[in-house]
Design an enzyme around this catalytic site. Structure first.
Site, PDB file in Angstrom:
ATOM      1  N   LYS A 116      -0.627 -10.158   4.873  1.00  0.00           N
ATOM      2  CA  LYS A 116      -2.166  -9.439   3.825  1.00  0.00           C
ATOM      3  C   LYS A 116      -3.301 -10.072   3.820  1.00  0.00           C
ATOM      4  CE  LYS A 116      -0.651  -4.795   2.049  1.00  0.00           C
ATOM      5  NZ  LYS A 116       0.597  -4.300   3.808  1.00  0.00           N
ATOM      6  N   GLU A 200      -4.931  -7.144  -5.737  1.00  0.00           N
ATOM      7  CA  GLU A 200      -6.682  -6.272  -5.673  1.00  0.00           C
ATOM      8  C   GLU A 200      -6.664  -5.502  -6.817  1.00  0.00           C
ATOM      9  OE1 GLU A 200      -6.433  -3.838  -2.786  1.00  0.00           O
ATOM     10  OE2 GLU A 200      -6.450  -5.386  -0.598  1.00  0.00           O
ATOM     11  N   HIS A 235       2.658   6.270  -3.076  1.00  0.00           N
ATOM     12  CA  HIS A 235       1.896   5.387  -1.958  1.00  0.00           C
ATOM     13  C   HIS A 235       2.301   5.728  -1.584  1.00  0.00           C
ATOM     14  CE1 HIS A 235       0.035   2.548  -5.269  1.00  0.00           C
ATOM     15  NE2 HIS A 235       0.862   2.744  -5.349  1.00  0.00           N
ATOM     16  N   ARG A 297       1.545  -1.088  15.538  1.00  0.00           N
ATOM     17  CA  ARG A 297       1.612   0.435  15.504  1.00  0.00           C
ATOM     18  C   ARG A 297       1.615   2.048  15.930  1.00  0.00           C
ATOM     19  NH1 ARG A 297       3.262   3.126  10.859  1.00  0.00           N
ATOM     20  NH2 ARG A 297       3.615   1.306   9.434  1.00  0.00           N
TER      21      ARG A 297
END
Length: 627
Positions: A116, A200, A235, A297
């Site tokens: 990431k 973040e 999540h 994917r």
């Protein structure tokens, strides 16, 4: 076109790939673990190869075994599905090195987007907007804490190699940072073999917007519009839809163009999804949407895109992997109608969504909508894999029509004895705020109390159960169980249409001449009655029958394992003083962590849990005594 295909996956997605391959005349090869020996994807494929023991790390995650199966069966290509090895660059390279076709993006693209922090740097360079945060190499807890303090709470800790909602923790204050960091790193290491994280800024009213992209080996890249995946729990996506509600033309153009730009930046080939986070505090705006990550994917939620575009994305994958250009140009793609997908999980919402395992003695998912599943009635839900057992996909000319069809389908779900989240999903989809399009990722947590259904049957369900008992007794043959026949008999009087039933320790004499029963399905067999209504299942027995509940006893402080799993953390020692709600033991099952807490203030009198130990359902882990 590829002529033979090994599917390196299991369950729903393996069955989904088999369907398209069969339509295209492609021979399919399934792989299976011990637990999946009789699974639906094994039965549907043209051939199947055993690849190891039940745990994924001994079967579906062992690339060498999958390659050997492909070579053994003469498969020309490998489709990884989603999860498992689908985003493993080394496996993609190994497939191609063996002379086989990899139905997926280039290994270099997977690597570029797999971490990431590196992906965000790449997107910054490509001009794709990204969220503010810390992407540094210094992983010292003190540095991570200092960066979080500087960014300002709340922040989101995310595993660098993460995906699928794993390895992600929201931190609301500095005081909980260390515990959340440790938990995130532990899950990241277990799921991805990499415990590095990034930080973040947490957006207060975030919406999860993602764009389906597709590239080919001829340099073409298109998007197939956006999806909204904001309804999440811990999540994990729960309900997805396309297109996103409230998305105007300008914002759609900006987001989809950014997604294409992101795919082009890594020379992308195949199916991929660019995920964005949007600040929904002032509606969707082009300048308030930021790149979050790319999934290299096919996504679980790809059916909603298929439903609004009329395209088969698995077919696109196979054609692109065969060297063909994309089937359509961007100007040939359009949105038609609205689609929604609900993920039906084998879990119990009434007990903190704990996984539910066992045999599907009764399994009916209704008609009139698309159903993607990897199980049939009589199959078993294993503790070894993700608990999703089906995807229910409803399409309508309008969003309201799609919602109505989805709610009706969820209400009609009949599954027993495995528990599901069908009623929970129906309540979420039927919520007034959701219907109005007022959604963000806090939607479910903010409404959890009203979305989780009561386990106690409403009176209408009692009446439906009693009606089923009487109907079974007074059938065409005129015969019935003695305990029912006598209930309806009174000398020189009209028959008494009441039935005595028990549920969960409560016994009730139900007068069927009273309130009408709720809409649903009920079956009476022997001394048991099973009722399905509103997406829930209720089991009734006759008073005195074997298995009839006698009521629960007060808690004595014993903590039992609620499911089969592995102990991954023990946070106390025998003799420790603990307070109510304090975490004592953490289990891992179906790729999720579940913490067991002290039921009251006391002392840990017994501690049988050992880190790394496998436990079965009902195993005593600890016992707390009051002081």
């Amino acid at each position: 076109m590829i002529r033979s295909l090994l599917i390196a996956n299991r369950g729903e997605i393996a069955c989904r790939i088999v369907r398209t391959a069969r339509r295209l005349g492609v021979r399919t090869v399934a792989v299976y673990s011990d637990a999946d020996r009789h699974a639906l994807h094994v039965r549907e494929a043209d051939a199947a190869v055993h690849i190891g023991a039940s745990p994924a790390r001994e079967s579906y995650l062992v690339g060498e075994k999958i390659l050997a199966a492909a070579l053994q069966t003469g498969a020309a290509a490998i489709h990884p599905g989603y999860g498992f090895l689908s985003e493993n660059a080394e496996f993609a390279e190994a497939v191609e090195a063996a002379g086989l076709v990899w139905v997926g993006p280039k290994a270099a693209s997977i690597r570029a987007m797999g971490l990431k922090d590196a992906a965000k740097r790449l997107m910054d360079a490509a001009g794709v907007p990204t969220t503010p945060g810390y992407l540094g190499d210094d992983q010292a807890p003190e540095r991570l804490r200092a960066e979080s303090d500087a960014i300002g709470y709340p922040v989101l800790i995310k595993a660098v190699a993460g995906g699928g909602g794993k390895g992600m923790r929201r931190v609301n204050s500095a005081g909980e940072f260390q515990d959340m960091l440790a938990s995130c790193k532990r899950e990241a290491a277990a799921s991805f073999g990499d415990d590095r994280v990034l930080i973040e800024k947490y957006i207060e009213r975030p919406r999860h917007i993602e764009v389906q992209v597709f590239g080919d080996s001829h340099g073409n890249v298109v998007h197939l519009f956006e999806r909204d995946c904001s309804l999440q729990r811990r999540h994990q996506k729960v309900i997805e839809e396309a297109p996103a509600p409230g998305m105007d033309a300008a914002t759609r153009a900006a987001v989809c163009d950014a997604a294409v730009k992101a795919a082009q930046a890594v020379d992308y080939v195949g199916a991929g999804t660019i995920e964005f986070i949007a600040d929904a505090s002032e509606g969707l705006r082009p300048d308030r949407v930021w790149f979050m990550e790319m999934n290299t994917r096919l996504q679980v939620e790809h059916p909603v895109t298929e439903e609004i575009t009329g395209q088969d994305l698995v077919e696109w994958q196979l054609r692109v992997a065969s060297g063909e250009p994309l089937p359509l140009r961007q100007d040939q793609l359009a949105i038609r109608g609205h689609a929604m997908e609900a993920r039906l999980y084998a879990e119990d919402p009434a007990h903190e969504f704990l996984p539910s395992t066992g045999r599907l003695d009764h399994f009916v998912l209704g008609r009139g909508v698309r159903i993607d599943t990897g199980v049939e009635e009589g199959d078993r839900i294993s503790p070894y894999y993700d608990p999703m057992i089906a995807k229910l996909i409803a399409r309508g000319a309008t969003r309201e029509e799609a919602i109505d069809r989805l709610v009706d389908t969820l209400d009609a779900v009949e599954v027993w004895p495995v528990r599901t989240n069908a009623a929970f999903l129906a309540r979420a989809a039927d919520d007034a705020d959701f219907r109005s399009g007022d959604v963000d990722t806090s939607f479910i947590p903010a409404r959890i109390d009203r979305l989780v259904p009561d386990t106690a049957p409403p009176q209408g369900v009692w009446n439906l159960a009693a009606t089923a008992v009487l109907a079974s007794d007074f059938g065409a043959d005129g015969e019935g169980e003695p305990w029912v026949s006598l209930q309806g008999f009174r000398l020189n009087a009209a028959p008494d249409r009441s039935v005595a039933l028990s549920h969960g320790g409560t016994t009730q004499l139900v007068d069927t001449a009273g309130d009408p029963p709720l809409e649903g399905v009920a079956t009476a067999e022997g001394d048991k009655v099973l009722v399905f209504s509103g997406g829930q299942a209720f089991a009734f027995t006759l008073p005195g029958a074997a298995g009839c509940a006698a009521g629960g006893a007060a808690s004595d402080g014993t903590l039992l394992s609620p499911m089969p799993g592995r102990v991954i953390a023990v946070d106390v020692r025998q003799g420790d003083t603990v307070s109510k709600g304090q975490k004592l033991v953490t289990l891992e099952a179906m790729k999720m962590e579940h913490s067991l807490a002290a039921p009251f203030d006391g002392i840990v009198a017994e501690l049988d849990a050992r880190e790394g130990a496998q436990v079965t359902e009902g195993t005593m882990l600890a016992r707390v005594e009051k002081v």
